[in-house]
Design a protein around this motif. Structure first.
Motif, PDB file in Angstrom:
ATOM      1  N   ARG A 154     -10.757  90.415 115.831  1.00  0.00           N
ATOM      2  CA  ARG A 154     -10.294  90.012 114.494  1.00  0.00           C
ATOM      3  C   ARG A 154      -9.245  88.915 114.544  1.00  0.00           C
ATOM      4  O   ARG A 154      -8.907  88.344 113.509  1.00  0.00           O
ATOM      5  CB  ARG A 154      -9.775  91.208 113.719  1.00  0.00           C
ATOM      6  N   ASP A 155      -8.703  88.640 115.747  1.00  0.00           N
ATOM      7  CA  ASP A 155      -7.660  87.609 115.781  1.00  0.00           C
ATOM      8  C   ASP A 155      -8.267  86.262 115.390  1.00  0.00           C
ATOM      9  O   ASP A 155      -9.372  85.907 115.805  1.00  0.00           O
ATOM     10  CB  ASP A 155      -6.982  87.533 117.153  1.00  0.00           C
ATOM     11  N   GLY A 156      -7.578  85.544 114.566  1.00  0.00           N
ATOM     12  CA  GLY A 156      -8.094  84.255 114.094  1.00  0.00           C
ATOM     13  C   GLY A 156      -9.078  84.382 112.937  1.00  0.00           C
ATOM     14  O   GLY A 156      -9.619  83.380 112.488  1.00  0.00           O
ATOM     15  N   LEU A 157      -9.307  85.606 112.436  1.00  0.00           N
ATOM     16  CA  LEU A 157     -10.203  85.767 111.275  1.00  0.00           C
ATOM     17  C   LEU A 157      -9.366  85.968 110.009  1.00  0.00           C
ATOM     18  O   LEU A 157      -8.373  86.700 110.013  1.00  0.00           O
ATOM     19  CB  LEU A 157     -11.124  86.973 111.454  1.00  0.00           C
ATOM     20  N   TRP A 158      -9.778  85.335 108.935  1.00  0.00           N
ATOM     21  CA  TRP A 158      -9.074  85.393 107.656  1.00  0.00           C
ATOM     22  C   TRP A 158     -10.071  85.679 106.544  1.00  0.00           C
ATOM     23  O   TRP A 158     -11.243  85.312 106.641  1.00  0.00           O
ATOM     24  CB  TRP A 158      -8.421  84.032 107.356  1.00  0.00           C
ATOM     25  N   LEU A 159      -9.590  86.286 105.470  1.00  0.00           N
ATOM     26  CA  LEU A 159     -10.380  86.457 104.249  1.00  0.00           C
ATOM     27  C   LEU A 159      -9.891  85.425 103.240  1.00  0.00           C
ATOM     28  O   LEU A 159      -8.697  85.405 102.910  1.00  0.00           O
ATOM     29  CB  LEU A 159     -10.186  87.867 103.685  1.00  0.00           C
ATOM     30  N   ALA A 160     -10.794  84.578 102.769  1.00  0.00           N
ATOM     31  CA  ALA A 160     -10.393  83.510 101.844  1.00  0.00           C
ATOM     32  C   ALA A 160     -10.104  84.074 100.465  1.00  0.00           C
ATOM     33  O   ALA A 160     -10.844  84.915  99.953  1.00  0.00           O
ATOM     34  CB  ALA A 160     -11.495  82.468 101.759  1.00  0.00           C
ATOM     35  N   GLN A 161      -9.001  83.635  99.880  1.00  0.00           N
ATOM     36  CA  GLN A 161      -8.706  83.916  98.479  1.00  0.00           C
ATOM     37  C   GLN A 161      -8.772  82.591  97.709  1.00  0.00           C
ATOM     38  O   GLN A 161      -9.237  81.582  98.217  1.00  0.00           O
ATOM     39  CB  GLN A 161      -7.295  84.515  98.347  1.00  0.00           C
ATOM     40  N   THR A 162      -8.317  82.614  96.501  1.00  0.00           N
ATOM     41  CA  THR A 162      -8.031  81.404  95.744  1.00  0.00           C
ATOM     42  C   THR A 162      -6.600  81.584  95.226  1.00  0.00           C
ATOM     43  O   THR A 162      -6.115  82.723  95.207  1.00  0.00           O
ATOM     44  CB  THR A 162      -9.010  81.196  94.570  1.00  0.00           C
ATOM     45  N   PRO A 163      -5.874  80.530  94.804  1.00  0.00           N
ATOM     46  CA  PRO A 163      -6.325  79.159  94.620  1.00  0.00           C
ATOM     47  C   PRO A 163      -6.693  78.464  95.934  1.00  0.00           C
ATOM     48  O   PRO A 163      -6.134  78.745  96.979  1.00  0.00           O
ATOM     49  CB  PRO A 163      -5.113  78.454  93.994  1.00  0.00           C
ATOM     50  N   GLN A 164      -7.650  77.527  95.791  1.00  0.00           N
ATOM     51  CA  GLN A 164      -8.014  76.603  96.846  1.00  0.00           C
ATOM     52  C   GLN A 164      -7.721  75.214  96.294  1.00  0.00           C
ATOM     53  O   GLN A 164      -8.241  74.848  95.236  1.00  0.00           O
ATOM     54  CB  GLN A 164      -9.487  76.772  97.213  1.00  0.00           C
ATOM     55  N   MET A 165      -6.888  74.484  97.006  1.00  0.00           N
ATOM     56  CA  MET A 165      -6.314  73.241  96.451  1.00  0.00           C
ATOM     57  C   MET A 165      -6.744  72.029  97.283  1.00  0.00           C
ATOM     58  O   MET A 165      -6.609  72.038  98.506  1.00  0.00           O
ATOM     59  CB  MET A 165      -4.791  73.361  96.492  1.00  0.00           C
ATOM     60  N   PHE A 166      -7.245  70.991  96.612  1.00  0.00           N
ATOM     61  CA  PHE A 166      -7.711  69.785  97.305  1.00  0.00           C
ATOM     62  C   PHE A 166      -7.385  68.545  96.485  1.00  0.00           C
ATOM     63  O   PHE A 166      -7.293  68.624  95.252  1.00  0.00           O
ATOM     64  CB  PHE A 166      -9.239  69.841  97.504  1.00  0.00           C
ATOM     65  N   PRO A 167      -7.283  67.387  97.162  1.00  0.00           N
ATOM     66  CA  PRO A 167      -7.250  66.143  96.399  1.00  0.00           C
ATOM     67  C   PRO A 167      -8.528  66.072  95.554  1.00  0.00           C
ATOM     68  O   PRO A 167      -9.623  66.401  96.045  1.00  0.00           O
ATOM     69  CB  PRO A 167      -7.246  65.053  97.478  1.00  0.00           C
ATOM     70  N   CYS A 168      -8.384  65.658  94.298  1.00  0.00           N
ATOM     71  CA  CYS A 168      -9.524  65.719  93.374  1.00  0.00           C
ATOM     72  C   CYS A 168     -10.752  64.978  93.898  1.00  0.00           C
ATOM     73  O   CYS A 168     -11.869  65.478  93.828  1.00  0.00           O
ATOM     74  CB  CYS A 168      -9.101  65.157  92.010  1.00  0.00           C
ATOM     75  N   ALA A 169     -10.538  63.779  94.473  1.00  0.00           N
ATOM     76  CA  ALA A 169     -11.678  62.979  94.931  1.00  0.00           C
ATOM     77  C   ALA A 169     -12.426  63.688  96.063  1.00  0.00           C
ATOM     78  O   ALA A 169     -13.668  63.650  96.120  1.00  0.00           O
ATOM     79  CB  ALA A 169     -11.209  61.596  95.390  1.00  0.00           C
ATOM     80  N   LEU A 170     -11.672  64.329  96.953  1.00  0.00           N
ATOM     81  CA  LEU A 170     -12.309  65.034  98.074  1.00  0.00           C
ATOM     82  C   LEU A 170     -13.134  66.214  97.572  1.00  0.00           C
ATOM     83  O   LEU A 170     -14.278  66.422  97.998  1.00  0.00           O
ATOM     84  CB  LEU A 170     -11.229  65.510  99.059  1.00  0.00           C
ATOM     85  N   LEU A 171     -12.551  66.996  96.660  1.00  0.00           N
ATOM     86  CA  LEU A 171     -13.266  68.166  96.140  1.00  0.00           C
ATOM     87  C   LEU A 171     -14.533  67.734  95.392  1.00  0.00           C
ATOM     88  O   LEU A 171     -15.608  68.321  95.557  1.00  0.00           O
ATOM     89  CB  LEU A 171     -12.344  68.961  95.212  1.00  0.00           C
ATOM     90  N   ARG A 172     -14.398  66.694  94.613  1.00  0.00           N
ATOM     91  CA  ARG A 172     -15.549  66.202  93.846  1.00  0.00           C
ATOM     92  C   ARG A 172     -16.678  65.792  94.789  1.00  0.00           C
ATOM     93  O   ARG A 172     -17.827  66.186  94.611  1.00  0.00           O
ATOM     94  CB  ARG A 172     -15.078  65.024  92.991  1.00  0.00           C
ATOM     95  N   ARG A 173     -16.314  65.019  95.821  1.00  0.00           N
ATOM     96  CA  ARG A 173     -17.331  64.560  96.778  1.00  0.00           C
ATOM     97  C   ARG A 173     -17.971  65.755  97.496  1.00  0.00           C
ATOM     98  O   ARG A 173     -19.186  65.828  97.650  1.00  0.00           O
ATOM     99  CB  ARG A 173     -16.653  63.634  97.807  1.00  0.00           C
ATOM    100  N   ALA A 174     -17.145  66.714  97.899  1.00  0.00           N
ATOM    101  CA  ALA A 174     -17.657  67.875  98.631  1.00  0.00           C
ATOM    102  C   ALA A 174     -18.666  68.651  97.785  1.00  0.00           C
ATOM    103  O   ALA A 174     -19.713  69.074  98.284  1.00  0.00           O
ATOM    104  CB  ALA A 174     -16.499  68.785  99.035  1.00  0.00           C
TER     105      ALA A 174
END
Ligand code: CTP
Ligand code: MG
Length: 229
Positions: A154-174
């Motif tokens: 389990r070391d190095g394993l995470w459970l993702a939550q939100t908020p998830q924050m990105f530069p708008c242009a990067l998130l849009r492209r992704a």
């Protein structure tokens, strides 16, 4: 640089199965979505909050009335979480600058606090790859993928939550380039596909995603506790 919140709230809550979308379920007498939005309204860091609902949503007007300052409802929900967010970003092309940060947060996580928003922004606000709240895995992890049971360290394993924050242009492209909306269950995974490595910032269990009927009482317990992590 400005920080905006984008809250996907266009799901049907199939696993909660209460007969209406779970984001309107009362928690301590207040609709879940209202609790969620309040965390952003109470944060001095957030410029404006946008909430994506489905086109035919019959509940949102009572929960987020037109005269509530700081929030705008967008009726552009899609078939998947990813499409709801992508549709919202398309409508906000003029309103949010390319380098402004967008904090995407599930309506179904009403336990978020302004302090948690502050921690995420403080630790990852300047990251070009963005960042998200996440919890280190505490249980022993088993896998049945290979047919027999195996234990994954389990070391190095995470459970993702939100908020998830990105530069708008990067998130849009992704989100525009993501190959399969059904496979993208969080925003970071779309950004990772572009080769970026978002920063993980430790969150708190009270930011659970209310998914199953058993989660409702747990969410209410956390909401009744005055934790400002
Ligand atoms: N969401 C959305 N548009 C969709 C599907 C989900 O905006 N087409 C939102 C939900 O409203 C929720 C968040 O994405 O705030 C996380 O999704 P989830 O917890 O899975 O909610 P639902 O999809 O509504 O629940 P279920 O999967 O049980 O139907
Ligand atoms: Mg869902």
């Amino acid at each position: 640089m400005k920080y905006f919140a984008l809250i996907p709230a266009a799901g049907v809550g199939a696993r909660m199965a209460v007969g209406y979308p779970k984001q309107y379920l009362p928690l301590l007498g207040r609709p879940m979505l209202r609790h969620t939005v309040e965390a952003f309204l109470r944060s001095p860091l957030i410029e404006h909050t946008y909430v994506v609902v489905s086109a035919g949503d019959a509940y949102v007007a009572d929960v987020l009335p037109d005269d509530l300052e700081g929030v705008t409802v967008l009726r552009c929900g899609g078939a998947t979480r990813m499409e709801s967010i992508r549709n919202g970003l398309r409508l906000l092309a003029e309103a949010i600058g390319a380098q402004d940060r967008v904090l995407v947060h599930d309506a179904a996580r009403p336990g978020l606090t302004p302090a948690m928003i502050g921690k995420l922004v403080a630790e990852a606000g300047a990251e070009a790859a963005g960042g998200l709240l996440a919890l280190p895995v505490v249980d022993t992890v088993k896998s049945t993928r290979g047919g027999s049971v195996a234990t994954t360290p389990r070391d190095g394993l995470w459970l993702a939550q939100t908020p998830q924050m990105f530069p708008c242009a990067l998130l849009r492209r992704a989100l525009e380039e993501a190959p399969d909306p059904d496979a993208i269950t969080d925003d970071a995974s779309a950004v990772e596909l572009l080769g970026y490595s978002p920063r993980l910032v430790e969150g708190h269990p009270r930011n659970l995603k209310v998914t199953l009927p058993a989660d409702v009482r747990i969410a209410e317990m956390y909401l009744s506790m005055d934790i400002t992590q």
